[in-house]
Design a protein around this motif. Structure first.
Motif, mmCIF file in Angstrom:
data_model
loop_
_atom_site.group_PDB
_atom_site.id
_atom_site.type_symbol
_atom_site.label_atom_id
_atom_site.label_comp_id
_atom_site.label_asym_id
_atom_site.label_seq_id
_atom_site.Cartn_x
_atom_site.Cartn_y
_atom_site.Cartn_z
ATOM 1 N N LEU A 15 -13.764 -42.720 38.747
ATOM 2 C CA LEU A 15 -14.921 -43.567 39.423
ATOM 3 C C LEU A 15 -14.691 -45.091 39.250
ATOM 4 O O LEU A 15 -14.923 -45.856 40.319
ATOM 5 N N PHE A 16 -13.925 -45.502 38.048
ATOM 6 C CA PHE A 16 -13.955 -46.718 37.719
ATOM 7 C C PHE A 16 -12.792 -47.202 38.882
ATOM 8 O O PHE A 16 -12.933 -48.483 39.404
ATOM 9 N N ASP A 17 -11.848 -46.609 39.228
ATOM 10 C CA ASP A 17 -10.623 -47.029 40.004
ATOM 11 C C ASP A 17 -11.166 -46.937 41.393
ATOM 12 O O ASP A 17 -10.909 -48.177 42.357
ATOM 13 N N GLN A 18 -12.233 -46.260 41.867
ATOM 14 C CA GLN A 18 -12.597 -46.446 43.331
ATOM 15 C C GLN A 18 -13.769 -47.402 43.186
ATOM 16 O O GLN A 18 -13.799 -47.923 44.408
ATOM 17 N N HIS A 19 -14.625 -47.683 42.354
ATOM 18 C CA HIS A 19 -15.840 -48.328 42.351
ATOM 19 C C HIS A 19 -15.900 -49.368 41.710
ATOM 20 O O HIS A 19 -17.143 -50.119 41.862
ATOM 21 N N GLY A 20 -15.206 -49.579 40.690
ATOM 22 C CA GLY A 20 -15.402 -50.625 39.681
ATOM 23 C C GLY A 20 -16.077 -50.274 38.387
ATOM 24 O O GLY A 20 -16.569 -48.911 38.399
ATOM 25 N N PHE A 21 -16.328 -51.131 37.553
ATOM 26 C CA PHE A 21 -16.710 -50.726 36.429
ATOM 27 C C PHE A 21 -18.449 -50.898 36.488
ATOM 28 O O PHE A 21 -19.078 -50.039 35.834
ATOM 29 N N HIS A 22 -18.968 -51.870 36.799
ATOM 30 C CA HIS A 22 -20.432 -52.065 36.728
ATOM 31 C C HIS A 22 -21.210 -51.171 37.461
ATOM 32 O O HIS A 22 -22.393 -50.832 37.337
ATOM 33 N N THR A 23 -20.405 -50.958 38.835
ATOM 34 C CA THR A 23 -21.262 -50.197 39.891
ATOM 35 C C THR A 23 -21.396 -48.673 39.467
ATOM 36 O O THR A 23 -22.206 -47.969 40.230
ATOM 37 N N LEU A 88 2.094 -46.784 41.916
ATOM 38 C CA LEU A 88 1.148 -46.962 43.139
ATOM 39 C C LEU A 88 1.038 -45.767 44.014
ATOM 40 O O LEU A 88 0.068 -45.547 44.353
ATOM 41 N N ARG A 89 1.975 -45.328 44.467
ATOM 42 C CA ARG A 89 1.992 -44.403 45.235
ATOM 43 C C ARG A 89 1.132 -43.164 44.812
ATOM 44 O O ARG A 89 0.452 -42.338 45.626
ATOM 45 N N ARG A 90 1.245 -42.591 43.641
ATOM 46 C CA ARG A 90 0.778 -41.640 43.106
ATOM 47 C C ARG A 90 -0.976 -41.905 42.556
ATOM 48 O O ARG A 90 -1.911 -41.107 42.793
ATOM 49 N N ASN A 91 -1.120 -43.304 42.227
ATOM 50 C CA ASN A 91 -2.340 -43.571 41.775
ATOM 51 C C ASN A 91 -3.085 -44.058 42.775
ATOM 52 O O ASN A 91 -4.304 -44.723 42.401
ATOM 53 N N GLY A 92 -2.921 -44.428 43.916
ATOM 54 C CA GLY A 92 -3.745 -44.971 44.875
ATOM 55 C C GLY A 92 -3.354 -46.462 44.762
ATOM 56 O O GLY A 92 -2.657 -47.118 43.951
ATOM 57 N N SER A 93 -3.978 -47.303 45.591
ATOM 58 C CA SER A 93 -3.744 -48.757 45.658
ATOM 59 C C SER A 93 -5.080 -49.654 45.843
ATOM 60 O O SER A 93 -5.345 -50.072 46.609
ATOM 61 N N ASN A 94 -5.697 -49.194 44.756
ATOM 62 C CA ASN A 94 -6.913 -50.000 44.582
ATOM 63 C C ASN A 94 -6.893 -51.410 43.661
ATOM 64 O O ASN A 94 -7.830 -51.633 43.141
ATOM 65 N N GLY A 95 -5.830 -51.866 43.565
ATOM 66 C CA GLY A 95 -5.238 -53.064 42.510
ATOM 67 C C GLY A 95 -5.329 -52.488 41.331
ATOM 68 O O GLY A 95 -5.183 -51.310 40.913
ATOM 69 N N CYS A 96 -4.938 -53.459 40.308
ATOM 70 C CA CYS A 96 -4.614 -53.201 38.871
ATOM 71 C C CYS A 96 -6.058 -53.137 38.162
ATOM 72 O O CYS A 96 -6.972 -54.030 38.284
ATOM 73 N N MET A 97 -6.427 -51.946 37.758
ATOM 74 C CA MET A 97 -7.418 -51.408 37.138
ATOM 75 C C MET A 97 -7.850 -52.627 35.651
ATOM 76 O O MET A 97 -8.960 -52.725 35.463
ATOM 77 N N PHE A 98 -6.689 -52.935 35.198
ATOM 78 C CA PHE A 98 -6.779 -53.961 33.906
ATOM 79 C C PHE A 98 -7.408 -55.442 34.369
ATOM 80 O O PHE A 98 -8.262 -55.561 33.630
ATOM 81 N N LEU A 99 -7.061 -55.684 35.494
ATOM 82 C CA LEU A 99 -7.267 -57.008 35.838
ATOM 83 C C LEU A 99 -8.756 -56.844 36.439
ATOM 84 O O LEU A 99 -9.680 -57.764 36.317
ATOM 85 N N ARG A 100 -9.157 -55.838 37.054
ATOM 86 C CA ARG A 100 -10.486 -55.693 37.514
ATOM 87 C C ARG A 100 -11.466 -55.655 36.261
ATOM 88 O O ARG A 100 -12.443 -56.222 36.509
ATOM 89 N N ALA A 101 -11.043 -54.522 35.412
ATOM 90 C CA ALA A 101 -11.913 -54.756 34.068
ATOM 91 C C ALA A 101 -12.045 -55.971 33.416
ATOM 92 O O ALA A 101 -13.294 -56.513 33.107
ATOM 93 N N ARG A 102 -10.785 -56.993 33.315
ATOM 94 C CA ARG A 102 -11.094 -58.249 32.930
ATOM 95 C C ARG A 102 -11.891 -58.960 33.596
ATOM 96 O O ARG A 102 -12.844 -59.961 33.195
ATOM 97 N N GLU A 103 -11.755 -59.014 35.090
ATOM 98 C CA GLU A 103 -12.607 -59.820 35.762
ATOM 99 C C GLU A 103 -14.370 -59.555 35.685
ATOM 100 O O GLU A 103 -15.154 -60.371 35.594
ATOM 101 N N GLU A 104 -14.457 -58.162 35.827
ATOM 102 C CA GLU A 104 -15.833 -57.759 35.676
ATOM 103 C C GLU A 104 -16.227 -58.175 34.098
ATOM 104 O O GLU A 104 -17.618 -58.494 34.305
#
Length: 176
Positions: A15-23, A88-104
């Motif tokens: 869910l976090f990978d697909q939609h982000g953390f706050h949503t 990336l091939r196995r886990n999808g290409s939604n960007g870096c989950m760590f950087l998205r967490a940091r940003e949010e």
């Protein structure tokens, strides 16, 4: 680890990978994980504690993939790059989950410093990993830049196009 905790972690990561953390709210997590709210709180004190555990587990799996790539023969940087692109091939290409967490979380008024700190440490840990395997600090930073670029561009371009150019770039910079 209990089956319910594992369900929570696996579904939360997706869910976090697909939609982000706050949503993604706790109601959605417990509904899709098929657990009760009290079960979630028995395992995690807060949503942020859940996020940290998701990130820790993801980091552990990622470093295991990189470590496994070292058992192959050939150019170190290319082996690591191949492992990264396969991730990336196995886990999808939604960007870096760590950087998205940091940003949010760094922009959040109620700022959760532990999440931001963990994500920053993750990036430093990757550079340290590269240097521990024989790259000098400049080479480690260059490789990290290429990894981040490939991760970001995989969100926009076809993964195989990114893989081809990523391999070319790594080969050009790290030929032995």
């Amino acid at each position: 680890m209990s089956k319910k905790k594992e369900q929570l972690l696996e579904k939360s990561e997706k869910l976090f990978d697909q939609h982000g953390f706050h949503t993604v709210g706790l109601k959605q997590i417990i509904k899709e994980s098929n657990v009760a709210l009290m079960t979630m709180y028995n395992h995690f004190a807060s949503k942020e504690a859940l996020i940290l555990e998701v990130l820790r587990r993801r980091e552990e799996r990622y470093f295991d993939i990189l470590e496994n790539a070292l058992s192959n023969q050939g150019n170190l940087a290319i082996r690591l790059a191949e492992a990264h692109i396969n991730w990336l091939r196995r886990n999808g290409s939604n960007g870096c989950m760590f950087l998205r967490a940091r940003e949010e979380y760094s922009l959040e008024p109620s700022f959760n410093g532990e999440i931001v700190s963990f994500t920053e440490q993750h990036k430093r840990k990757l550079i340290d990993f590269f240097t521990s395997k024989g790259l000098n600090s400049n080479e480690a930073l260059r490789l990290e830049l290429l990894f981040e670029g490939a991760t970001a561009l995989a969100e926009v371009f076809a993964i195989e196009t990114v893989a081809t150019e990523f391999h070319h770039s790594v080969s050009s910079l790290f030929s032995e």
